[in-house]
Design a protein around this motif. Structure first.
Motif, PDB file in Angstrom:
ATOM      1  N   ILE A 331       0.852  -1.194   0.000  1.00 42.32           N
ATOM      2  CA  ILE A 331       0.000   0.000   0.000  1.00 42.32           C
ATOM      3  C   ILE A 331       0.888   1.244   0.000  1.00 42.32           C
ATOM      4  O   ILE A 331       2.054   1.184   0.418  1.00 42.32           O
ATOM      5  CB  ILE A 331      -0.997   0.021   1.178  1.00 42.32           C
ATOM      6  CG1 ILE A 331      -0.293  -0.170   2.523  1.00 42.32           C
ATOM      7  CG2 ILE A 331      -2.060  -1.032   0.967  1.00 42.32           C
ATOM      8  CD1 ILE A 331      -1.226  -0.015   3.714  1.00 42.32           C
ATOM      9  N   GLY A 332       0.311   2.368  -0.468  1.00 49.20           N
ATOM     10  CA  GLY A 332       1.177   3.542  -0.618  1.00 49.20           C
ATOM     11  C   GLY A 332       0.547   4.890  -0.317  1.00 49.20           C
ATOM     12  O   GLY A 332       1.254   5.884  -0.161  1.00 49.20           O
ATOM     13  N   SER A 401      -6.388   3.164   5.712  1.00 49.12           N
ATOM     14  CA  SER A 401      -6.577   2.008   4.840  1.00 49.12           C
ATOM     15  C   SER A 401      -6.970   0.799   5.676  1.00 49.12           C
ATOM     16  O   SER A 401      -6.608   0.698   6.851  1.00 49.12           O
ATOM     17  CB  SER A 401      -5.274   1.706   4.095  1.00 49.12           C
ATOM     18  OG  SER A 401      -5.363   0.460   3.422  1.00 49.12           O
ATOM     19  N   LYS A 402      -7.702  -0.138   5.063  1.00 49.31           N
ATOM     20  CA  LYS A 402      -8.054  -1.376   5.769  1.00 49.31           C
ATOM     21  C   LYS A 402      -6.857  -2.319   5.857  1.00 49.31           C
ATOM     22  O   LYS A 402      -6.872  -3.260   6.638  1.00 49.31           O
ATOM     23  CB  LYS A 402      -9.163  -2.118   5.015  1.00 49.31           C
ATOM     24  CG  LYS A 402     -10.541  -1.521   5.179  1.00 49.31           C
ATOM     25  CD  LYS A 402     -11.582  -2.428   4.507  1.00 49.31           C
ATOM     26  CE  LYS A 402     -12.942  -1.781   4.566  1.00 49.31           C
ATOM     27  NZ  LYS A 402     -13.967  -2.629   3.894  1.00 49.31           N
ATOM     28  N   SER A 403      -5.854  -2.092   5.015  1.00 50.73           N
ATOM     29  CA  SER A 403      -4.727  -3.030   4.955  1.00 50.73           C
ATOM     30  C   SER A 403      -3.465  -2.440   5.570  1.00 50.73           C
ATOM     31  O   SER A 403      -3.383  -1.245   5.813  1.00 50.73           O
ATOM     32  CB  SER A 403      -4.492  -3.460   3.508  1.00 50.73           C
ATOM     33  OG  SER A 403      -5.569  -4.259   3.067  1.00 50.73           O
ATOM     34  N   ARG A 404      -2.514  -3.306   5.849  1.00 45.51           N
ATOM     35  CA  ARG A 404      -1.302  -2.908   6.582  1.00 45.51           C
ATOM     36  C   ARG A 404      -0.031  -3.293   5.841  1.00 45.51           C
ATOM     37  O   ARG A 404       1.064  -3.211   6.409  1.00 45.51           O
ATOM     38  CB  ARG A 404      -1.296  -3.605   7.948  1.00 45.51           C
ATOM     39  CG  ARG A 404      -2.536  -3.368   8.803  1.00 45.51           C
ATOM     40  CD  ARG A 404      -2.484  -2.016   9.480  1.00 45.51           C
ATOM     41  NE  ARG A 404      -3.687  -1.696  10.223  1.00 45.51           N
ATOM     42  CZ  ARG A 404      -4.693  -0.955   9.752  1.00 45.51           C
ATOM     43  NH1 ARG A 404      -4.668  -0.485   8.505  1.00 45.51           N
ATOM     44  NH2 ARG A 404      -5.734  -0.677  10.501  1.00 45.51           N
ATOM     45  N   ASN A 405      -0.169  -3.770   4.595  1.00 44.85           N
ATOM     46  CA  ASN A 405       0.994  -4.329   3.908  1.00 44.85           C
ATOM     47  C   ASN A 405       1.912  -3.248   3.351  1.00 44.85           C
ATOM     48  O   ASN A 405       1.813  -2.834   2.207  1.00 44.85           O
ATOM     49  CB  ASN A 405       0.559  -5.296   2.792  1.00 44.85           C
ATOM     50  CG  ASN A 405      -0.475  -4.732   1.845  1.00 44.85           C
ATOM     51  OD1 ASN A 405      -1.516  -4.235   2.273  1.00 44.85           O
ATOM     52  ND2 ASN A 405      -0.207  -4.786   0.556  1.00 44.85           N
ATOM     53  N   THR A 406       2.806  -2.782   4.217  1.00 45.18           N
ATOM     54  CA  THR A 406       3.778  -1.771   3.793  1.00 45.18           C
ATOM     55  C   THR A 406       5.187  -2.171   4.200  1.00 45.18           C
ATOM     56  O   THR A 406       5.397  -2.703   5.292  1.00 45.18           O
ATOM     57  CB  THR A 406       3.458  -0.399   4.433  1.00 45.18           C
ATOM     58  OG1 THR A 406       4.532   0.507   4.109  1.00 45.18           O
ATOM     59  CG2 THR A 406       3.327  -0.477   5.952  1.00 45.18           C
ATOM     60  N   PRO A 407       6.157  -1.921   3.302  1.00 49.91           N
ATOM     61  CA  PRO A 407       7.550  -2.166   3.671  1.00 49.91           C
ATOM     62  C   PRO A 407       8.141  -1.018   4.490  1.00 49.91           C
ATOM     63  O   PRO A 407       9.304  -1.099   4.896  1.00 49.91           O
ATOM     64  CB  PRO A 407       8.251  -2.269   2.304  1.00 49.91           C
ATOM     65  CG  PRO A 407       7.427  -1.427   1.389  1.00 49.91           C
ATOM     66  CD  PRO A 407       6.012  -1.499   1.902  1.00 49.91           C
ATOM     67  N   PHE A 408       7.361   0.031   4.735  1.00 48.72           N
ATOM     68  CA  PHE A 408       7.873   1.213   5.431  1.00 48.72           C
ATOM     69  C   PHE A 408       7.449   1.279   6.898  1.00 48.72           C
ATOM     70  O   PHE A 408       7.654   2.299   7.560  1.00 48.72           O
ATOM     71  CB  PHE A 408       7.433   2.488   4.698  1.00 48.72           C
ATOM     72  CG  PHE A 408       7.891   2.547   3.262  1.00 48.72           C
ATOM     73  CD1 PHE A 408       9.252   2.613   2.964  1.00 48.72           C
ATOM     74  CD2 PHE A 408       6.975   2.527   2.212  1.00 48.72           C
ATOM     75  CE1 PHE A 408       9.685   2.667   1.641  1.00 48.72           C
ATOM     76  CE2 PHE A 408       7.400   2.583   0.892  1.00 48.72           C
ATOM     77  CZ  PHE A 408       8.755   2.649   0.602  1.00 48.72           C
ATOM     78  N   ALA A 409       6.869   0.212   7.421  1.00 46.93           N
ATOM     79  CA  ALA A 409       6.448   0.210   8.825  1.00 46.93           C
ATOM     80  C   ALA A 409       7.650   0.488   9.725  1.00 46.93           C
ATOM     81  O   ALA A 409       8.722  -0.095   9.543  1.00 46.93           O
ATOM     82  CB  ALA A 409       5.834  -1.140   9.178  1.00 46.93           C
TER      83      ALA A 409
END
Ligand SMILES: [Zn+2]
Length: 435
Positions: A331-332, A401-409
């Motif tokens: 996500i972005g 967002s409903k999603s959490r898929n980030t490489p920047f966490a």
């Protein structure tokens, strides 16, 4: 309804200037821009004090997956447009790989209508090139164009069949909309999990070579030369692809391209560093250092006209599996501004005006949005008001967002959208959606 943005630093992506001034918005349009404009505002106008903040045209993300209809467990128009507003985006163009696919006019009308009802930013649908994204027969491009699509794309899939791509480009020329290509030779990319290189060998994952992308871009550029129409290359990721685009442009071929924040900031080494964290799995894959450097140079020099986040929400079930089985995508919407300000502008890879231009004027031109992307009288009153200095830590739990898929966490960043204005109304301010 009148709104005055007072005392900000105004960034004009067209002239490349940053100067103190005000913006007067009335009835959804920008009425005046410049020093002293606030003095002429009518009594009773809402005043936004923008001292110390940067005012830019509303950001446009031309590559977003809203997952609505059919995949609302990942995202929907409500959550996706809130995430956009929180990230400073006032307009998103959404990809047609929903369920059902956006391949006919009724689906386009659903998205336009639903966004008007429950969305907090502008939503511009992109229609499919082929029915059901199946690559067999063309979608109802003419009808969808009447219903309001801003481009056509089978994103997620390449358009395999060259003859179909040729016809799609003819439609592109007829309706004045770009064909947005997900450029990938699926045979070369088959079963690929990451970029083909030293790290794929070390990690024992099947690699996707740069040629899988560049070869399809070359084919499509040659088809534009044959047919006319406009090609826009989505999420370009390799130096080889940029060389092909440069070659095509030298021949006068109409081709534009976009880059994602993750391809500007992360290399394939990230897969190893994170111990196969599936938030690094994305298509096209994170590439090698020379490719990332080429993306930064392309952006810096204006060769790459747009930044698109490829916001691709996935649920935990899609990602909390072995690397080989995990869904592609990150996500972005809520990380693009802070990541670019910190990693690209902050580290001198490209200047602020160039980065803002690639999120405003650049995509507006590609999508033919005449009243967006500029800070000038007569434009839509869509604005992003950025705080360039605010230090914070990216926390996916706080995402809209409903999603959490980030490489920047967990990344320490500097800068965010302090406020977002859509059609002269403040929709995001001080960390809150306000509609
Ligand atoms: Zn894609």
């Amino acid at each position: 309804m009148t709104l005055v943005i007072k005392g900000g630093r105004l960034l004009c992506p067209e002239r490349g200037t940053v100067e103190e001034g005000d913006v007067l918005c009335r009835d959804g349009l920008i009425e005046a821009v410049g020093p002293g404009v606030a003095a002429g505002a009518p009594a009773g106008a809402e005043v936004f004090d923008a001292r110390g903040l940067l005012v830019v045209p509303g950001l446009i993300d031309m590559h977003v997956h809203l997952r609505d209809p059919g995949l609302e467990y990942k995202e929907d128009i409500v959550s996706g447009t809130r995430a956009a507003a929180a990230g400073g985006f006032t307009t998103v163009a959404c990809m047609p790989n929903t369920s059902p696919v956006v391949d006919h006019a009724a689906m386009v009308s659903y998205i336009v209508g639903r966004a008007r009802q429950v969305g907090v930013v502008n939503v511009l649908p992109i229609g499919a090139v082929t029915k059901g994204l199946a690559g067999k027969e063309l979608a109802e491009i003419g009808d969808m164009s009447q219903a309001g699509i801003v481009g056509i794309s089978d994103d997620g899939q390449p358009v395999w069949n060259g003859e179909l791509m040729r016809t799609a480009l003819q439609y592109s020329s007829m309706y004045g909309i770009p064909v947005i290509a997900h450029s990938e030779d699926r045979h070369l990319a088959e079963e690929g999990q990451m970029h083909y290189g030293a790290w794929s060998a070390v990690l024992g994952l099947r690699g996707i070579p740069a040629v899988a992308e560049a070869a399809m871009i070359a084919r499509d550029c040659m088809l534009v030369e044959l047919t006319g129409g406009r090609l826009h290359v989505a999420h370009v990721s390799t130096e080889l692809s940029l060389s092909v685009i440069a070659w095509a442009r030298a021949r006068g071929i109409a081709v534009t391209c976009e880059v994602t924040p993750h391809h500007l900031t992360l290399t394939d080494e990230e897969v190893a560093r994170t111990g196969y964290d599936t938030s690094t799995k994305v298509n096209p894959p994170l590439r090698g250092p020379a490719d990332v450097e080429a993306m930064r140079k392309g952006l810096r020099e204006g060769f790459i006209e747009a930044i698109g986040s490829d916001h691709a929400p996935h649920s935990r079930d899609d990602k909390d599996v072995e690397y080989n089985f995990a869904a592609n995508g990150v996500i972005g919407l809520e990380t693009t501004v802070p990541v670019l300000l910190t990693e690209i502008v902050g580290k001198g890879h490209a200047d602020l005006v160039t980065v803002v231009r690639a999120m405003t004027l650049g995509p507006a031109r590609i999508l033919g949005l005449e009243r967006k992307g500029r800070l000038a009288a007569g434009m839509d009153a869509d604005l992003a008001i950025l705080d360039l200095d605010h230090p914070w830590r990216i926390d996916p739990a706080a995402f809209k967002s409903k999603s959490r898929n980030t490489p920047f966490a967990g990344w320490e960043v500097r800068g965010l959208a302090a406020a977002t204005v859509v059609a002269g109304r403040v929709v995001w301010r001080d960390g809150q959606i306000c509609v």
